[in-house]
Design a protein around this motif. Structure first.
Motif, PDB file in Angstrom:
ATOM      1  N   TYR A 127       0.877  -1.053   0.074  1.00 41.99           N
ATOM      2  CA  TYR A 127      -0.067   0.134   0.110  1.00 41.99           C
ATOM      3  C   TYR A 127       0.814   1.198   0.025  1.00 41.99           C
ATOM      4  CZ  TYR A 127      -3.638  -3.145   1.504  1.00 41.99           C
ATOM      5  OH  TYR A 127      -4.374  -4.192   1.686  1.00 41.99           O
ATOM      6  N   VAL A 128       0.445   2.292  -0.707  1.00 43.43           N
ATOM      7  CA  VAL A 128       1.191   3.504  -0.703  1.00 43.43           C
ATOM      8  C   VAL A 128       0.048   4.606  -0.012  1.00 43.43           C
ATOM      9  CG1 VAL A 128       2.890   3.096  -2.474  1.00 43.43           C
ATOM     10  CG2 VAL A 128       0.798   4.094  -2.998  1.00 43.43           C
ATOM     11  N   PHE A 129       0.710   5.500   0.578  1.00 47.93           N
ATOM     12  CA  PHE A 129      -0.038   6.676   0.899  1.00 47.93           C
ATOM     13  C   PHE A 129       0.378   7.659   0.136  1.00 47.93           C
ATOM     14  CE2 PHE A 129      -0.199   3.514   4.304  1.00 47.93           C
ATOM     15  CZ  PHE A 129      -1.312   3.527   4.817  1.00 47.93           C
ATOM     16  N   ASP A 130      -0.505   8.320  -0.661  1.00 47.30           N
ATOM     17  CA  ASP A 130       0.214   9.473  -1.626  1.00 47.30           C
ATOM     18  C   ASP A 130       0.252  10.901  -0.708  1.00 47.30           C
ATOM     19  OD1 ASP A 130      -2.608  10.470  -1.420  1.00 47.30           O
ATOM     20  OD2 ASP A 130      -3.140  10.231  -3.199  1.00 47.30           O
ATOM     21  N   ASP A 131       0.388  11.983  -1.497  1.00 48.29           N
ATOM     22  CA  ASP A 131       0.491  12.994  -0.908  1.00 48.29           C
ATOM     23  C   ASP A 131      -0.604  13.794  -0.136  1.00 48.29           C
ATOM     24  OD1 ASP A 131       2.792  15.142  -0.129  1.00 48.29           O
ATOM     25  OD2 ASP A 131       1.818  16.472  -1.901  1.00 48.29           O
ATOM     26  N   ASN A 132      -1.707  13.151  -0.441  1.00 51.65           N
ATOM     27  CA  ASN A 132      -2.959  13.570   0.178  1.00 51.65           C
ATOM     28  C   ASN A 132      -3.259  12.671   1.259  1.00 51.65           C
ATOM     29  OD1 ASN A 132      -3.592  15.690  -1.693  1.00 51.65           O
ATOM     30  ND2 ASN A 132      -4.077  14.396  -3.076  1.00 51.65           N
ATOM     31  N   GLY A 133      -2.360  11.650   1.760  1.00 55.34           N
ATOM     32  CA  GLY A 133      -2.622  10.715   2.719  1.00 55.34           C
ATOM     33  C   GLY A 133      -3.710   9.576   2.449  1.00 55.34           C
ATOM     34  N   GLU A 134      -4.039   9.438   1.143  1.00 57.00           N
ATOM     35  CA  GLU A 134      -4.883   8.348   0.907  1.00 57.00           C
ATOM     36  C   GLU A 134      -4.273   7.034   0.601  1.00 57.00           C
ATOM     37  OE1 GLU A 134      -7.777   7.225  -3.119  1.00 57.00           O
ATOM     38  OE2 GLU A 134      -6.840   9.311  -3.021  1.00 57.00           O
ATOM     39  N   LYS A 135      -4.750   6.213   1.200  1.00 62.71           N
ATOM     40  CA  LYS A 135      -3.953   4.622   1.030  1.00 62.71           C
ATOM     41  C   LYS A 135      -4.711   3.821  -0.030  1.00 62.71           C
ATOM     42  CE  LYS A 135      -3.991   0.396   3.854  1.00 62.71           C
ATOM     43  NZ  LYS A 135      -4.552  -0.193   5.089  1.00 62.71           N
ATOM     44  N   ILE A 136      -3.543   3.618  -0.994  1.00 60.64           N
ATOM     45  CA  ILE A 136      -3.958   3.032  -2.227  1.00 60.64           C
ATOM     46  C   ILE A 136      -3.237   1.717  -2.475  1.00 60.64           C
ATOM     47  CG2 ILE A 136      -3.730   3.377  -4.653  1.00 60.64           C
ATOM     48  CD1 ILE A 136      -3.471   6.327  -4.103  1.00 60.64           C
ATOM     49  N   ASN A 137      -4.047   0.582  -2.687  1.00 59.38           N
ATOM     50  CA  ASN A 137      -3.086  -0.749  -2.812  1.00 59.38           C
ATOM     51  C   ASN A 137      -2.605  -0.717  -4.355  1.00 59.38           C
ATOM     52  OD1 ASN A 137      -3.551  -3.864  -3.706  1.00 59.38           O
ATOM     53  ND2 ASN A 137      -3.364  -3.647  -1.784  1.00 59.38           N
ATOM     54  N   LEU A 138      -1.271  -1.270  -4.333  1.00 61.71           N
ATOM     55  CA  LEU A 138      -0.791  -1.209  -5.824  1.00 61.71           C
ATOM     56  C   LEU A 138      -1.266  -2.162  -6.604  1.00 61.71           C
ATOM     57  CD1 LEU A 138       3.250  -0.756  -4.715  1.00 61.71           C
ATOM     58  CD2 LEU A 138       1.310   0.835  -5.144  1.00 61.71           C
ATOM     59  N   ASP A 139      -1.958  -2.906  -6.175  1.00 63.58           N
ATOM     60  CA  ASP A 139      -2.537  -4.124  -7.003  1.00 63.58           C
ATOM     61  C   ASP A 139      -3.746  -3.589  -8.121  1.00 63.58           C
ATOM     62  OD1 ASP A 139      -2.816  -6.679  -8.138  1.00 63.58           O
ATOM     63  OD2 ASP A 139      -4.671  -7.231  -7.085  1.00 63.58           O
ATOM     64  N   SER A 140      -4.172  -2.190  -7.470  1.00 64.40           N
ATOM     65  CA  SER A 140      -5.042  -1.361  -8.380  1.00 64.40           C
ATOM     66  C   SER A 140      -4.597  -0.811  -9.440  1.00 64.40           C
ATOM     67  CB  SER A 140      -5.861  -0.620  -7.640  1.00 64.40           C
ATOM     68  OG  SER A 140      -4.745   0.589  -7.134  1.00 64.40           O
ATOM     69  N   HIS A 141      -2.988  -1.127  -9.683  1.00 61.47           N
ATOM     70  CA  HIS A 141      -2.492  -0.316 -10.838  1.00 61.47           C
ATOM     71  C   HIS A 141      -2.804   0.943 -10.986  1.00 61.47           C
ATOM     72  CE1 HIS A 141      -0.475  -3.908 -11.715  1.00 61.47           C
ATOM     73  NE2 HIS A 141      -1.829  -4.803 -11.633  1.00 61.47           N
ATOM     74  N   THR A 142      -2.747   1.922 -10.109  1.00 61.40           N
ATOM     75  CA  THR A 142      -2.940   3.319 -10.119  1.00 61.40           C
ATOM     76  C   THR A 142      -1.757   4.152 -10.617  1.00 61.40           C
ATOM     77  OG1 THR A 142      -4.356   3.160  -8.022  1.00 61.40           O
ATOM     78  CG2 THR A 142      -3.494   5.376  -8.661  1.00 61.40           C
ATOM     79  N   THR A 143      -2.241   5.108 -11.522  1.00 57.34           N
ATOM     80  CA  THR A 143      -1.199   5.974 -12.276  1.00 57.34           C
ATOM     81  C   THR A 143      -0.701   7.120 -11.220  1.00 57.34           C
ATOM     82  OG1 THR A 143      -1.645   5.273 -14.229  1.00 57.34           O
ATOM     83  CG2 THR A 143      -0.347   7.129 -14.157  1.00 57.34           C
ATOM     84  N   PHE A 144       0.654   7.287 -11.173  1.00 57.24           N
ATOM     85  CA  PHE A 144       0.818   8.460 -10.081  1.00 57.24           C
ATOM     86  C   PHE A 144       1.783   9.521 -10.673  1.00 57.24           C
ATOM     87  CE2 PHE A 144       0.294   5.037  -7.505  1.00 57.24           C
ATOM     88  CZ  PHE A 144      -0.655   5.261  -6.273  1.00 57.24           C
ATOM     89  N   LYS A 145       1.495  10.764 -10.364  1.00 56.49           N
ATOM     90  CA  LYS A 145       2.611  11.748 -10.644  1.00 56.49           C
ATOM     91  C   LYS A 145       3.675  11.759  -9.472  1.00 56.49           C
ATOM     92  CE  LYS A 145      -0.313  14.968 -13.637  1.00 56.49           C
ATOM     93  NZ  LYS A 145      -0.739  16.216 -13.291  1.00 56.49           N
ATOM     94  N   MET A 146       4.786  11.230  -9.993  1.00 59.18           N
ATOM     95  CA  MET A 146       5.849  11.350  -8.839  1.00 59.18           C
ATOM     96  C   MET A 146       6.978  12.413  -8.933  1.00 59.18           C
ATOM     97  SD  MET A 146       8.539   8.288  -7.868  1.00 59.18           S
ATOM     98  CE  MET A 146       9.547   8.614  -9.333  1.00 59.18           C
ATOM     99  N   LYS A 147       7.706  12.960  -7.847  1.00 55.36           N
ATOM    100  CA  LYS A 147       8.744  13.945  -8.054  1.00 55.36           C
ATOM    101  C   LYS A 147       9.682  13.305  -6.834  1.00 55.36           C
ATOM    102  CE  LYS A 147       6.284  17.976  -9.328  1.00 55.36           C
ATOM    103  NZ  LYS A 147       5.971  19.164  -8.877  1.00 55.36           N
TER     104      LYS A 147
END
Length: 167
Positions: free
Chosen positions: A115-135
């Motif tokens: 699981y990752v927690f994005d810059d907004n604090g949202e918990k996202i399971n990587l199995d969902s194959h979500t696309t991110f903007k990363m810096k």
């Protein structure tokens, strides 16, 4: 007849817009650059793609960081992938962190265990194959050595100070 042509034109336009807005050539160019020269040392780069599990992970429970992979493609329909390794994320449940959740009796792991927690604090399971903007900031290990001990073709790097949001 006009309705049929109008519908076809709208469908073609919609598909074209989707294809062009999904283009990710800048991320691919950035990955190629960080893997071929030192120009990005201590620079913040931006990529669009998906987090992927590292090829190997060992967690003693004391690790404060985890080296994740980040996969970029030139466009949404491309099968060609470029994997950025050593994206360093803090372990935990804070913003811009990763959580590795695996039962003690389980031997193998999959994306479902991350699981990752994005810059907004949202918990996202990587199995969902979500696309991110990363810096993140690029740092080459070879440039930490004295100049006379450096290998000019060793572009091993780590990306630190990472922040990301869903794209």
């Amino acid at each position: 007849m006009k309705t049929k042509h109008l519908f076809s034109a709208l469908l073609l336009t919609s598909c074209s817009l989707t294809l062009f807005t999904s283009c990710n050539g800048d991320s691919v160019d950035t990955v190629k650059a960080i893997e071929s020269n030192y120009d990005n040392q201590d620079k913040t780069i931006a990529l669009v793609g998906e987090f992927d599990a590292p090829s190997f992970t060992f967690s003693s429970g004391k690790s404060k960081t985890m080296e994740m992979n980040f996969v970029v493609k030139s466009h949404a329909f491309s099968s060609e992938k470029f994997t950025v390794i050593n994206v360093i994320l803090p372990v935990g449940t804070e913003k811009n962190s990763v959580l590795f959740d695996i039962p003690a009796d389980q031997k193998n792991y999959t994306l479902k265990n991350f699981y990752v927690f994005d810059d907004n604090g949202e918990k996202i399971n990587l199995d969902s194959h979500t696309t991110f903007k990363m810096k993140g900031t690029v740092r080459y290990s070879e440039l930490e050595k004295p100049e006379n001990e450096r290998e000019k073709d060793n572009f091993n790097y780590k990306i630190t100070d990472v922040s990301f949001v869903k794209n």
